[in-house]
Structure formats: C-alpha cells, structure tokens
Motif scaffolding. Structure first.
Motif, short mmCIF file in Angstrom:
data_model
loop_
_atom_site.label_atom_id
_atom_site.label_comp_id
_atom_site.label_asym_id
_atom_site.label_seq_id
_atom_site.Cartn_x
_atom_site.Cartn_y
_atom_site.Cartn_z
N SER A 26 7.16 12.87 -4.23
CA SER A 26 7.08 11.74 -5.17
C SER A 26 8.38 11.50 -5.92
CB SER A 26 5.98 12.00 -6.21
OG SER A 26 6.37 13.06 -7.06
N VAL A 73 -8.27 -1.83 -3.27
CA VAL A 73 -7.77 -3.12 -3.75
C VAL A 73 -7.27 -2.99 -5.19
CG1 VAL A 73 -8.43 -5.51 -4.22
CG2 VAL A 73 -9.37 -4.33 -2.23
N TYR A 75 -7.08 0.16 -8.48
CA TYR A 75 -7.32 1.56 -8.79
C TYR A 75 -6.64 1.89 -10.11
CZ TYR A 75 -7.41 6.67 -8.02
OH TYR A 75 -7.63 8.01 -8.14
N GLY A 76 -7.44 2.37 -11.05
CA GLY A 76 -6.86 2.72 -12.34
C GLY A 76 -7.52 3.95 -12.93
N VAL A 77 -6.76 4.74 -13.66
CA VAL A 77 -7.30 5.94 -14.33
C VAL A 77 -6.62 6.12 -15.68
CG1 VAL A 77 -7.61 7.11 -12.10
CG2 VAL A 77 -5.61 7.66 -13.50
N HIS B 50 -2.79 -3.19 11.27
CA HIS B 50 -1.63 -3.09 10.38
C HIS B 50 -0.34 -3.20 11.20
CE1 HIS B 50 -4.40 -1.98 7.26
NE2 HIS B 50 -4.82 -0.93 7.93
N VAL B 54 0.63 2.99 7.25
CA VAL B 54 0.16 2.54 5.93
C VAL B 54 0.45 3.64 4.90
CG1 VAL B 54 -1.88 1.80 4.64
CG2 VAL B 54 -1.74 1.39 7.11
N PRO B 56 -0.31 5.74 1.45
CA PRO B 56 -1.48 6.01 0.59
C PRO B 56 -1.41 5.16 -0.68
CG PRO B 56 -0.49 8.07 1.36
CD PRO B 56 0.47 6.96 1.72
N PRO B 57 -2.56 4.95 -1.34
CA PRO B 57 -2.60 3.96 -2.44
C PRO B 57 -1.66 4.25 -3.62
CG PRO B 57 -4.78 4.94 -2.06
CD PRO B 57 -3.90 5.43 -0.97
N THR B 58 -1.40 5.51 -3.91
CA THR B 58 -0.54 5.76 -5.07
C THR B 58 0.94 5.87 -4.69
OG1 THR B 58 -0.82 8.16 -4.96
CG2 THR B 58 -2.39 6.95 -6.33
N ILE B 61 4.19 4.62 -6.71
CA ILE B 61 4.75 5.34 -7.85
C ILE B 61 6.15 5.88 -7.52
CG2 ILE B 61 3.85 7.67 -7.35
CD1 ILE B 61 3.71 5.96 -10.80
N VAL B 62 6.41 6.13 -6.23
CA VAL B 62 7.74 6.62 -5.82
C VAL B 62 8.81 5.62 -6.26
CG1 VAL B 62 9.17 7.16 -3.81
CG2 VAL B 62 6.78 7.92 -3.86
N GLN B 89 -2.74 4.77 -15.74
CA GLN B 89 -2.03 4.25 -14.57
C GLN B 89 -2.97 3.33 -13.81
OE1 GLN B 89 1.19 4.90 -13.76
NE2 GLN B 89 1.01 3.47 -12.05
N ARG B 90 -2.43 2.20 -13.35
CA ARG B 90 -3.29 1.27 -12.60
C ARG B 90 -2.48 0.55 -11.53
NH1 ARG B 90 -5.82 -4.00 -13.58
NH2 ARG B 90 -4.77 -4.27 -15.57
N PHE B 91 -3.11 0.31 -10.40
CA PHE B 91 -2.51 -0.42 -9.28
C PHE B 91 -3.44 -1.57 -8.91
CE2 PHE B 91 -1.28 4.02 -8.88
CZ PHE B 91 0.07 3.98 -8.54
N SER B 92 -2.86 -2.74 -8.67
CA SER B 92 -3.62 -3.87 -8.15
C SER B 92 -2.87 -4.39 -6.92
CB SER B 92 -3.74 -4.95 -9.22
OG SER B 92 -4.45 -6.05 -8.70
N TYR B 93 -3.51 -4.28 -5.76
CA TYR B 93 -2.82 -4.53 -4.49
C TYR B 93 -3.08 -5.93 -3.97
CZ TYR B 93 -2.74 0.49 -4.65
OH TYR B 93 -2.55 1.77 -5.07
N PRO B 96 -1.48 -3.63 1.38
CA PRO B 96 -0.96 -2.26 1.39
C PRO B 96 0.56 -2.24 1.58
CG PRO B 96 -2.73 -2.53 3.02
CD PRO B 96 -2.35 -3.90 2.55
#
Lengths: 133, 148
Positions: A26, A73, A75-77, B50, B54, B56-58, B61-62, B89-93, B96
């Motif tokens: 990361s 779609v 994802y939050g924490v 695709h 693909v 991964p979802p997080t 952050i890199v 922390q939150r992601f909205s895509y 991908p």
C-alpha cells in the motif's frame, strides 16, 4: 437474496508479517504498524493494523460472498478501535460478518458490515453497496 | 489549535499520472487476501467482461494517500501529522480500477470542524483517467488529536 439475509462470518488471522506485507503493497509505512517502540510512544498498546488493512479484509469477506471482484459500488467505514497485533506466530483474529439491509433503486444490495477483534467492534458504520446477480 | 475553516472548498492541482500495473494489482491483492483470478489473470478478467485485471476495492488508497499529502503537508493549513488518526474512509465507484489505467487525483478539503478539543478534516479525492473519465471518488476523514 433478501432483506435480513446474513453472510456467513469470515475469520481472518492477522500477524505482524501481514502488516509488513500490507505496508509494502500500500505504501503506508507509518511505524505504528511495525514498531512497538513508536506505537507505545504515541500511546498505543503496541503495533496496530492499518485501518485500511482491516477495511480491505472486510471487503474481501463481502466480495467472496458476492462472487464478483468488481461488485462493490460504494464502501465506507469508521475506524472505531485499533486492531492490536502481538509480535508472535498467532497474531490476532478479525471476524467479519454482514447483513443485507435493503436494496437501492438500481437493485444493488445494501450491506451492514460488522468487524470484531477480541470482543471490540473495530469498524463502525461499515456499509457497502454491492452489485448482485 | 483549531484549523482554519476557510480552507473548506480549497482544491489542489491534479497529481501526476499514475499508471496502474498488473504486478502492482497482484501485489496488493495478495496483501489483502484477494484470491479471485480476475485480480491476477487477464484472461479471467476478460471472461467477466473487464478490459484487464481488476484492482481490489480499496486499491485506490495507494494513490489517494500520496495525493492527500498535498493537504496534510500544506504548511498554510498547518496539520501536525504526528497527531493525525484515520477516522473514516469511503469509496464511491463509477467503475473499477483496471491495470493499464492512467489515473490522476484532484484533492479538495470538503469539511473542517472542531469538537472536544480535536480537529476533523474531511478530504475528497476525485480519481479519474488522464482522459477525464471518472473512476472513483474517495473521502478520508482525519482526526487531528488535541494537545490536551
């Protein structure tokens, strides 16, 4: 799938080696994730997992269930408690479970996620919207 | 010390482009236990529709952690990084992240507040391709712990 359906809990073992590997992948080299000396100096009980690592594990639990690695779609924490990882072979365990709370207008499943470590809830308000079917 | 709320709405210049590599996705997927073949095998990813492997979802952050340093290290805002804890922390895509994407980040300060002697900063990062295609929006809430 229906509202109220529960995903089978996943348990992840987390060791120091996992944190080192995550740090490298990361780019987050904050020493509180690998140095007890630094972690205790800032008031932590010891080395803690990256919050983003716990968040990533919880996502995997959801994705294993969804079966599609691109299903997330939204994802939050919230990071509510640290995951303390002792310097031994066992490390610690994080258990992730989730429940279907509803569906969006687009038909995506809304999940509430729970992540526990040693009796503590380590993620709060953990929610994902996942493409299904 | 409270952070200056007039920074809310401030937007920073786009970051240099980041090319997402297959091996970087493989490394990140292995680190988070993401074992689906679509993370590592281009043919498996294409079979699911695709264009390439693909992330991964997080994974974003890199990029966004490095991009967010523009805000965290902005001397005019004056955040003491040694007191920073990751709050939310939150992601909205939109879609991908794929290997081969050339991505750039635009960071902004979405919110600043103070409560109980702590400061809270919410950053928002728009991750898009260099051609302007939106990919994912990423929010990070940082807690700057008070000195009390």
């Amino acid at each position: 799938m229906e509202i109220g359906e529960r995903l089978a809990p996943h348990t992840f073992r987390v060791t120091r080696a996992d944190l080192v590997r995550y740090a490298g992948a990361s780019g987050d080299f904050n020493p509180i994730h690998w140095s007890d000396r630094v972690a205790t100096k800032v008031g932590l009980p010891g080395v803690i997992a990256h919050g983003m690592y716990t968040m990533a594990l919880a996502a995997q639990a959801v994705l294993d269930w969804a079966g599609d690695p691109a299903a997330v779609v939204e994802y939050g924490v919230r990071f509510t408690k640290p995951v303390v990882v002792p310097d031994d072979d066992e490390g610690t365990e994080v258990t992730v479970s989730a429940v279907v709370k509803g569906f969006t207008d687009s038909g995506h499943a809304q999940l509430d996620i729970t992540a526990m470590c040693g009796g503590d809830k380590v993620l709060g308000q953990a929610r994902a919207v996942v493409r299904v079917g | 010390m409270s952070l200056d709320p007039s920074f809310v709405g401030r937007t920073y210049p786009p970051t240099p482009s980041y090319e997402v590599g297959r091996e970087k996705i493989r490394e990140f997927a292995a680190a988070v236990g993401a074992v689906h073949p679509a993370h590592t095998d281009p043919d498996a990813a294409r079979a699911l529709g695709h264009p390439d492997v693909v992330a991964p979802p997080t994974f974003p952050i890199v990029l966004t952690m490095e991009a967010g340093a523009q805000i965290i290290d902005d001397p005019a805002l004056g955040i003491d990084y040694s007191r920073v804890v990751h709050g939310d922390q939150r992601f909205s895509y939109t879609r991908p992240v794929y290997a081969g994407d050339r991505l750039t980040c635009v960071c902004s300060v979405e919110d600043i507040s103070s409560r109980g002697g702590h400061d809270f900063v919410t950053t928002r990062t728009e991750v898009a391709t260099v051609d302007g295609e939106a990919v994912v929006t990423v929010w990070s809430k940082l807690v700057v712990r008070g000195e009390g």
